[in-house]
Write a protein that holds these residues in place. Structure first.
Motif, PDB file in Angstrom:
ATOM      1  N   PRO A 250      32.691  -9.972  45.530  1.00  0.00           N
ATOM      2  CA  PRO A 250      32.602  -9.536  46.942  1.00  0.00           C
ATOM      3  C   PRO A 250      33.939  -9.264  47.618  1.00  0.00           C
ATOM      4  CG  PRO A 250      31.002 -11.247  46.523  1.00  0.00           C
ATOM      5  CD  PRO A 250      31.855 -11.148  45.275  1.00  0.00           C
ATOM      6  N   TYR A 251      35.004  -9.945  47.198  1.00  0.00           N
ATOM      7  CA  TYR A 251      36.297  -9.702  47.847  1.00  0.00           C
ATOM      8  C   TYR A 251      36.733  -8.251  47.687  1.00  0.00           C
ATOM      9  CZ  TYR A 251      39.761  -8.906  44.174  1.00  0.00           C
ATOM     10  OH  TYR A 251      40.509  -8.333  43.177  1.00  0.00           O
ATOM     11  N   GLN A 252      36.342  -7.601  46.571  1.00  0.00           N
ATOM     12  CA  GLN A 252      36.759  -6.230  46.333  1.00  0.00           C
ATOM     13  C   GLN A 252      36.112  -5.276  47.338  1.00  0.00           C
ATOM     14  OE1 GLN A 252      37.061  -4.878  42.179  1.00  0.00           O
ATOM     15  NE2 GLN A 252      36.536  -6.954  41.551  1.00  0.00           N
ATOM     16  N   VAL A 253      34.861  -5.536  47.679  1.00  0.00           N
ATOM     17  CA  VAL A 253      34.180  -4.720  48.689  1.00  0.00           C
ATOM     18  C   VAL A 253      34.893  -4.862  50.031  1.00  0.00           C
ATOM     19  CG1 VAL A 253      32.029  -4.420  49.999  1.00  0.00           C
ATOM     20  CG2 VAL A 253      31.949  -4.826  47.523  1.00  0.00           C
ATOM     21  N   VAL A 254      35.214  -6.099  50.402  1.00  0.00           N
ATOM     22  CA  VAL A 254      35.916  -6.352  51.668  1.00  0.00           C
ATOM     23  C   VAL A 254      37.274  -5.658  51.658  1.00  0.00           C
ATOM     24  CG1 VAL A 254      36.932  -8.133  53.136  1.00  0.00           C
ATOM     25  CG2 VAL A 254      34.738  -8.551  51.997  1.00  0.00           C
ATOM     26  N   GLN A 255      37.985  -5.747  50.551  1.00  0.00           N
ATOM     27  CA  GLN A 255      39.314  -5.147  50.455  1.00  0.00           C
ATOM     28  C   GLN A 255      39.256  -3.629  50.597  1.00  0.00           C
ATOM     29  OE1 GLN A 255      41.209  -5.489  46.612  1.00  0.00           O
ATOM     30  NE2 GLN A 255      43.251  -5.528  47.525  1.00  0.00           N
ATOM     31  N   VAL A 256      38.318  -2.988  49.879  1.00  0.00           N
ATOM     32  CA  VAL A 256      38.193  -1.530  49.933  1.00  0.00           C
ATOM     33  C   VAL A 256      37.851  -1.069  51.342  1.00  0.00           C
ATOM     34  CG1 VAL A 256      36.768   0.423  49.185  1.00  0.00           C
ATOM     35  CG2 VAL A 256      37.634  -1.209  47.505  1.00  0.00           C
ATOM     36  N   ARG A 257      36.957  -1.770  51.999  1.00  0.00           N
ATOM     37  CA  ARG A 257      36.551  -1.352  53.348  1.00  0.00           C
ATOM     38  C   ARG A 257      37.674  -1.525  54.362  1.00  0.00           C
ATOM     39  NH1 ARG A 257      30.021  -2.517  53.870  1.00  0.00           N
ATOM     40  NH2 ARG A 257      29.517  -1.422  51.944  1.00  0.00           N
ATOM     41  N   LEU A 258      38.507  -2.521  54.174  1.00  0.00           N
ATOM     42  CA  LEU A 258      39.664  -2.671  55.058  1.00  0.00           C
ATOM     43  C   LEU A 258      40.687  -1.565  54.844  1.00  0.00           C
ATOM     44  CD1 LEU A 258      40.352  -6.520  55.005  1.00  0.00           C
ATOM     45  CD2 LEU A 258      39.822  -5.145  57.018  1.00  0.00           C
ATOM     46  N   GLN A 259      40.830  -1.112  53.593  1.00  0.00           N
ATOM     47  CA  GLN A 259      41.837  -0.104  53.263  1.00  0.00           C
ATOM     48  C   GLN A 259      41.366   1.320  53.529  1.00  0.00           C
ATOM     49  OE1 GLN A 259      42.711  -1.051  49.181  1.00  0.00           O
ATOM     50  NE2 GLN A 259      44.171  -2.657  49.715  1.00  0.00           N
ATOM     51  N   ASP A 260      40.061   1.510  53.666  1.00  0.00           N
ATOM     52  CA  ASP A 260      39.490   2.840  53.879  1.00  0.00           C
ATOM     53  C   ASP A 260      39.897   3.373  55.252  1.00  0.00           C
ATOM     54  OD1 ASP A 260      37.936   5.124  53.681  1.00  0.00           O
ATOM     55  OD2 ASP A 260      36.100   4.109  54.316  1.00  0.00           O
ATOM     56  N   GLN A 261      40.093   4.696  55.331  1.00  0.00           N
ATOM     57  CA  GLN A 261      40.526   5.320  56.580  1.00  0.00           C
ATOM     58  C   GLN A 261      39.385   5.753  57.493  1.00  0.00           C
ATOM     59  OE1 GLN A 261      40.773   6.613  53.507  1.00  0.00           O
ATOM     60  NE2 GLN A 261      40.902   8.855  53.457  1.00  0.00           N
ATOM     61  N   HIS A 262      38.122   5.646  57.040  1.00  0.00           N
ATOM     62  CA  HIS A 262      37.003   6.208  57.781  1.00  0.00           C
ATOM     63  C   HIS A 262      36.322   5.227  58.726  1.00  0.00           C
ATOM     64  CE1 HIS A 262      37.336   8.802  54.130  1.00  0.00           C
ATOM     65  NE2 HIS A 262      37.263   9.735  55.061  1.00  0.00           N
ATOM     66  N   ASN A 263      36.666   3.972  58.633  1.00  0.00           N
ATOM     67  CA  ASN A 263      36.042   2.973  59.489  1.00  0.00           C
ATOM     68  C   ASN A 263      37.105   2.001  59.956  1.00  0.00           C
ATOM     69  OD1 ASN A 263      33.947   1.743  60.851  1.00  0.00           O
ATOM     70  ND2 ASN A 263      32.586   1.721  59.073  1.00  0.00           N
ATOM     71  N   LYS A 264      36.887   1.412  61.118  1.00  0.00           N
ATOM     72  CA  LYS A 264      37.874   0.510  61.687  1.00  0.00           C
ATOM     73  C   LYS A 264      37.308  -0.900  61.764  1.00  0.00           C
ATOM     74  CE  LYS A 264      40.730   3.910  62.317  1.00  0.00           C
ATOM     75  NZ  LYS A 264      41.878   4.054  61.393  1.00  0.00           N
ATOM     76  N   TYR A 265      38.008  -1.821  61.150  1.00  0.00           N
ATOM     77  CA  TYR A 265      37.630  -3.231  61.216  1.00  0.00           C
ATOM     78  C   TYR A 265      38.803  -4.014  61.787  1.00  0.00           C
ATOM     79  CZ  TYR A 265      33.894  -1.923  57.916  1.00  0.00           C
ATOM     80  OH  TYR A 265      32.809  -1.334  57.306  1.00  0.00           O
ATOM     81  N   SER A 266      38.481  -5.092  62.495  1.00  0.00           N
ATOM     82  CA  SER A 266      39.551  -5.895  63.092  1.00  0.00           C
ATOM     83  C   SER A 266      40.131  -6.910  62.116  1.00  0.00           C
ATOM     84  CB  SER A 266      39.027  -6.625  64.331  1.00  0.00           C
ATOM     85  OG  SER A 266      37.946  -7.488  63.987  1.00  0.00           O
ATOM     86  N   GLY A 267      39.480  -7.096  60.983  1.00  0.00           N
ATOM     87  CA  GLY A 267      39.985  -8.045  59.993  1.00  0.00           C
ATOM     88  C   GLY A 267      38.907  -8.413  58.992  1.00  0.00           C
ATOM     89  N   VAL A 268      39.225  -9.378  58.153  1.00  0.00           N
ATOM     90  CA  VAL A 268      38.305  -9.787  57.086  1.00  0.00           C
ATOM     91  C   VAL A 268      36.977 -10.283  57.649  1.00  0.00           C
ATOM     92  CG1 VAL A 268      37.964 -11.467  55.221  1.00  0.00           C
ATOM     93  CG2 VAL A 268      40.183 -10.343  55.486  1.00  0.00           C
ATOM     94  N   ILE A 269      37.033 -11.127  58.667  1.00  0.00           N
ATOM     95  CA  ILE A 269      35.811 -11.693  59.246  1.00  0.00           C
ATOM     96  C   ILE A 269      34.915 -10.592  59.802  1.00  0.00           C
ATOM     97  CG2 ILE A 269      34.866 -13.259  60.981  1.00  0.00           C
ATOM     98  CD1 ILE A 269      36.337 -14.625  58.667  1.00  0.00           C
ATOM     99  N   ASP A 270      35.528  -9.577  60.429  1.00  0.00           N
ATOM    100  CA  ASP A 270      34.755  -8.462  60.985  1.00  0.00           C
ATOM    101  C   ASP A 270      34.037  -7.687  59.874  1.00  0.00           C
ATOM    102  OD1 ASP A 270      33.836  -6.708  63.017  1.00  0.00           O
ATOM    103  OD2 ASP A 270      35.457  -5.304  62.563  1.00  0.00           O
ATOM    104  N   VAL A 271      34.735  -7.467  58.749  1.00  0.00           N
ATOM    105  CA  VAL A 271      34.104  -6.776  57.620  1.00  0.00           C
ATOM    106  C   VAL A 271      32.922  -7.584  57.106  1.00  0.00           C
ATOM    107  CG1 VAL A 271      34.401  -5.898  55.280  1.00  0.00           C
ATOM    108  CG2 VAL A 271      36.262  -5.693  56.912  1.00  0.00           C
ATOM    109  N   ILE A 272      33.127  -8.879  56.914  1.00  0.00           N
ATOM    110  CA  ILE A 272      32.060  -9.746  56.393  1.00  0.00           C
ATOM    111  C   ILE A 272      30.869  -9.758  57.348  1.00  0.00           C
ATOM    112  CG2 ILE A 272      31.452 -12.134  55.821  1.00  0.00           C
ATOM    113  CD1 ILE A 272      34.364 -12.493  54.886  1.00  0.00           C
ATOM    114  N   ARG A 273      31.143  -9.907  58.635  1.00  0.00           N
ATOM    115  CA  ARG A 273      30.065  -9.991  59.624  1.00  0.00           C
ATOM    116  C   ARG A 273      29.256  -8.700  59.680  1.00  0.00           C
ATOM    117  NH1 ARG A 273      29.975  -8.326  64.713  1.00  0.00           N
ATOM    118  NH2 ARG A 273      32.233  -7.946  64.689  1.00  0.00           N
ATOM    119  N   ARG A 274      29.951  -7.556  59.745  1.00  0.00           N
ATOM    120  CA  ARG A 274      29.245  -6.276  59.858  1.00  0.00           C
ATOM    121  C   ARG A 274      28.525  -5.896  58.572  1.00  0.00           C
ATOM    122  NH1 ARG A 274      33.871  -2.672  62.644  1.00  0.00           N
ATOM    123  NH2 ARG A 274      32.515  -0.949  61.971  1.00  0.00           N
ATOM    124  N   THR A 275      29.135  -6.212  57.435  1.00  0.00           N
ATOM    125  CA  THR A 275      28.472  -5.919  56.163  1.00  0.00           C
ATOM    126  C   THR A 275      27.210  -6.748  56.023  1.00  0.00           C
ATOM    127  OG1 THR A 275      30.597  -5.392  55.114  1.00  0.00           O
ATOM    128  CG2 THR A 275      28.755  -5.917  53.640  1.00  0.00           C
TER     129      THR A 275
END
Length: 318
Positions: A250-275
């Motif tokens: 799962p960390y790889q999914v979080v990492q890719v989504r943080l690095q992607d330019q098409h969506n904006k996340y405020s941090g790791v917790i935001d990615v986890i919560r929204r996913t």
């Protein structure tokens, strides 16, 4: 009783200061490990990059309309081929080679130096826990150095055509300049926190790999550092990677989504919560099948190249 400190070039005279931890660590640095790890990462990436592209596109797939919709691995490969041909399947291959080659080279370089430093002066072999700690320390050093390369790789691979809503990148230097210009240093370190967590995957993999080799040689009543056949190295590399990946994917999914330019996340917790809210537990395992299909062969290729190149280079240096 005073002992004579030993440094990289042999015993120190009485007019020298005792070797410190850094000096001792440097005495175990072997450029052969760096070259062998880099070789393994480059060869595996060149052979399997299209599957890595598929994995990243599935991992980033969070429902945005601009993203192409794929029904599976082969549909994704076919779609990219029809749109851009072979060049499309190798989109982002240069930063992938740089990222994988540099990461594997530095990781095995640091890992072997830390492991040798830990074992210095001991007659007993390292324990599984010590292998794990050595892997984590090596992984953290590697992640700190290479994270910007992984950001560049992700940005280049996750470009869709047409995509007027986001910045377009035209190669490694252009991506580096644009990310730094618009997002600063933090932009180059997007995904760094999950990357640090990802060091446990590499550490678990190396710990399992080392223990499998040791137990296998012990079973065959051979020295623990006995050289194995290519098939034996491949089998142990595959088993160790499966164990490590199952525990940490799962960390790889979080990492890719943080690095992607098409969506904006405020941090790791935001990615986890929204996913979790939008996709549930399955969202954290998107891309796991193409990841298994690409990573297991890549790992096997990397390790067999690493072992053989290391044996060759260390043999040449003797």
């Amino acid at each position: 009783m005073n002992s004579t400190p030993t440094g990289p070039s042999g015993p120190q005279g009485s007019n020298h200061f005792p070797a410190g931890p850094i000096q001792k660590m440097l005495s175990h640095v072997r450029l052969e490990n760096l070259a062998a790890g880099l070789s393994g990462g480059v060869v595996s990436t060149m052979m399997l990059h299209p599957l890595d592209l598929v994995k990243l596109r599935f991992a980033a797939s969070d429902g945005l309309e601009l993203r192409p919709k794929y029904n599976g691995i082969f549909h994704c490969l076919k779609s990219v081929w029809q749109q851009k041909g072979l060049r499309g399947l190798y989109q982002g291959v240069t930063p992938s080679i740089c990222a994988a080659g540099t990461s594997w080279g530095l990781y095995l370089f640091f890992y072997n130096a830390i492991k040798a430093y830990t074992q210095e002066g001991r007659q007993t072999e390292l324990s599984a826990t010590e292998h794990l700690v050595s892997g984590v320390e090596a992984g953290m050093l590697t992640a700190t150095i290479t994270n910007p390369i992984w950001v560049i790789k992700t940005r280049l691979i996750l470009q869709y055509n047409p995509d007027p809503s986001s910045k377009q990148y035209n190669g490694i230097v252009d991506t580096l300049v644009k990310v730094y210009r618009h997002e600063g240093v933090p932009g180059l370190y997007r995904g760094y926190v999950p990357a640090l967590f990802g060091t446990f995957q590499g550490a678990l993999q190396l710990m399992t790999y080392e223990e499998l080799k040791r137990e296998y040689n012990k079973y065959n009543k051979m020295p623990s550092d006995n050289k194995l056949s290519p098939l034996e190295y491949i089998t142990m590399a595959a088993l160790s990677k499966i164990c490590a990946m199952a525990a940490t994917y799962p960390y790889q999914v979080v990492q890719v989504r943080l690095q992607d330019q098409h969506n904006k996340y405020s941090g790791v917790i935001d990615v986890i919560r929204r996913t979790w809210r939008n996709e549930g537990a399955r969202g954290f395992y998107k891309g796991v099948i193409p990841n298994i299909i690409s990573v297991i062969p890549a790992c096997c290729i990397t390790f067999i190249v690493y072992e053989k190149v290391t044996q060759f280079l260390l043999g040449q240096s003797k």
